[in-house]
Enzyme design. Structure first.
Site, PDB file in Angstrom:
ATOM      1  N   HIS A 114      -0.898  10.455  -3.335  1.00 41.33           N
ATOM      2  CA  HIS A 114      -2.201  10.009  -2.832  1.00 41.33           C
ATOM      3  C   HIS A 114      -3.269  11.086  -2.899  1.00 41.33           C
ATOM      4  CE1 HIS A 114      -5.266   9.277   0.309  1.00 41.33           C
ATOM      5  NE2 HIS A 114      -5.188   8.034  -0.128  1.00 41.33           N
ATOM      6  N   HIS A 166       0.828  -1.200   0.000  1.00 43.86           N
ATOM      7  CA  HIS A 166       0.000   0.000   0.000  1.00 43.86           C
ATOM      8  C   HIS A 166       0.870   1.262   0.000  1.00 43.86           C
ATOM      9  CE1 HIS A 166      -2.624   2.984   2.277  1.00 43.86           C
ATOM     10  NE2 HIS A 166      -3.354   2.692   1.212  1.00 43.86           N
TER      11      HIS A 166
HETATM   12  O1  G3P Z   1      -6.693   1.891  -3.055  1.00 44.75           O
HETATM   13  C1  G3P Z   1      -6.899   1.091  -1.952  1.00 44.75           C
HETATM   14  C2  G3P Z   1      -6.644   1.929  -0.789  1.00 44.75           C
HETATM   15  O2  G3P Z   1      -5.372   2.483  -0.999  1.00 44.75           O
HETATM   16  C3  G3P Z   1      -7.720   2.979  -0.737  1.00 44.75           C
HETATM   17  O3  G3P Z   1      -7.455   3.898   0.175  1.00 44.75           O
HETATM   18  O4  G3P Z   1      -7.062   6.231   0.607  1.00 44.75           O
HETATM   19  O5  G3P Z   1      -5.211   4.607   0.841  1.00 44.75           O
HETATM   20  O6  G3P Z   1      -6.010   5.266  -1.405  1.00 44.75           O
HETATM   21  P1  G3P Z   1      -6.371   5.053   0.024  1.00 44.75           P
HETATM   22 CA    CA Z   2      -5.085   3.809  -2.976  1.00 44.18          CA
END
Ligand code: G3P
Ligand code: CA
Length: 327
Positions: free
Chosen positions: A55, A13
């Site tokens: 992000h 992530h």
């Molecule tokens: O894309 C999956 C997850 O990353 C969604 O949450 O806010 O971390 O992009 P975010």
């Molecule tokens: Ca994401």
């Protein structure tokens, strides 16, 4: 139903973001070395239309933009990536995510992670990041996937940009547009996913992200409906999987101490949809769950998800390799 012996995929992530600032190239190199199957890219566009790995549509939470370009602040107090040329964004130093108080005080969101300090870390373009991953795949003899999220497509559309086409063009340029086993595209916005599949004839697997309705992620999408059988029927008509918040699956514990799981995984998998929830973090262990390993056991063994987003790809890799037999 999912094959319970099939190895779930590890999705780093924003990189190995438990250890290095999110979406920096070192965080991606570390996640690659840790054996993640896929590295996640959140993508927004610059003023000159270049996809960069970031992000937020804003720059101030993960870079020193307020010090470097104070005159680029909009009246609402934010610094928007879309107001900056790529050459300007490349001058920014990236750092750990901060929250900013009304007084302007900046504190780390995860205070025990990488320190807030001056650095040589940068905001990469999507093309630069793909080059890095392809290079490491070659030198390490691996095949690592991209897991690209189109961030805020409505915002970009309103500003006159077609982010889906820009991202697909980078994938074509880098030879990834026809590698369906090596690229996922994801979004909270169903409209852009339908556009990719129906208008741009994109055959890469598409993942419909599901937010908590209370977050206000996208006012046009009914995220409660998407978790129902009828909602998932719709998703299956344009996408290949879902990316729910993991707490939409792991609901808690009942009075007798039994874990309560929603039926979301079963409903989705019955429709042929893969299920890749987000996000495992050491700092976010739900009440009643003893530790990170138990959280992974609940998601992989009890709920049966097909993959997961994790800030700690090393721990998740180790869990999967020791709990799922080699094919
Ligand atoms: O894309 C999956 C997850 O990353 C969604 O949450 O806010 O971390 O992009 P975010
Ligand atoms: Ca994401």
């Amino acid at each position: 139903m999912a094959d319970e012996n099939k190895k779930p995929i590890v999705i780093a992530h924003r990189g190995a973001s438990g250890y290095l600032p999110e979406h920096t190239l070192p965080a991606k190199a570390m996640a690659h070395a840790m054996g993640a199957d896929y590295l996640e890219q959140d993508v927004v566009l610059t003023k000159d239309g270049v996809p960069v790995v970031l992000h937020d549509i804003h720059l101030e939470y993960t870079t020193d933009v307020a010090d470097r370009f104070p005159d680029h602040r909009r009246d609402d107090g934010h610094f928007y990536a879309i107001d900056f040329e790529l050459a300007e964004i490349q001058q920014l130093q990236a750092h750990e995510r901060v929250r900013i108080s009304l007084d302007g005080d900046r504190t780390a969101v995860f205070p025990d992670r990488y320190p807030l300090q001056a650095s040589t870390l940068r905001v990469p373009t999507l093309a630069e990041e793909i080059d890095l991953i392809a290079g490491m795949d070659r030198s390490r003899g691996t095949t690592t996937g991209l897991y690209i999220e189109l961030k805020a497509p409505n915002f970009h559309r309103a500003a006159g940009y077609d982010m889906a086409s820009s991202i697909l063009q980078v994938l074509k340029d880098k030879g990834y547009a026809d590698r369906p086993g090596q690229v996922y595209l994801q979004s909270f916005d169903d409209t852009v996913l339908r556009y990719l599949r129906d208008d741009l004839d994109c055959q890469l697997p598409l993942i419909q992200l599901i937010a908590d309705p209370a977050w206000g992620e996208d006012s046009k999408v009914d995220y409660a409906f998407l978790q129902t059988a009828a909602g998932l029927d719709q998703v299956a008509s344009y996408a290949d999987g879902i990316g729910p918040w993991y707490r939409q699956i792991l609901l808690g514990y009942d009075d007798s101490g039994e874990v309560e799981l929603s039926d979301l995984v079963g409903l989705a998998q019955a429709r042929g949809l893969q299920v890749h929830p987000y996000t495992l973090r050491l700092e976010d262990i739900p009440e009643g769950v003893e530790n990170f390993d138990e959280l992974m056991q609940l998601m992989f063994k009890k709920a049966g998800v097909d993959g997961i987003f994790t800030d700690f790809p090393d721990l998740t890799r180790r869990y999967i390799d020791s709990h799922f037999p080699a094919p």
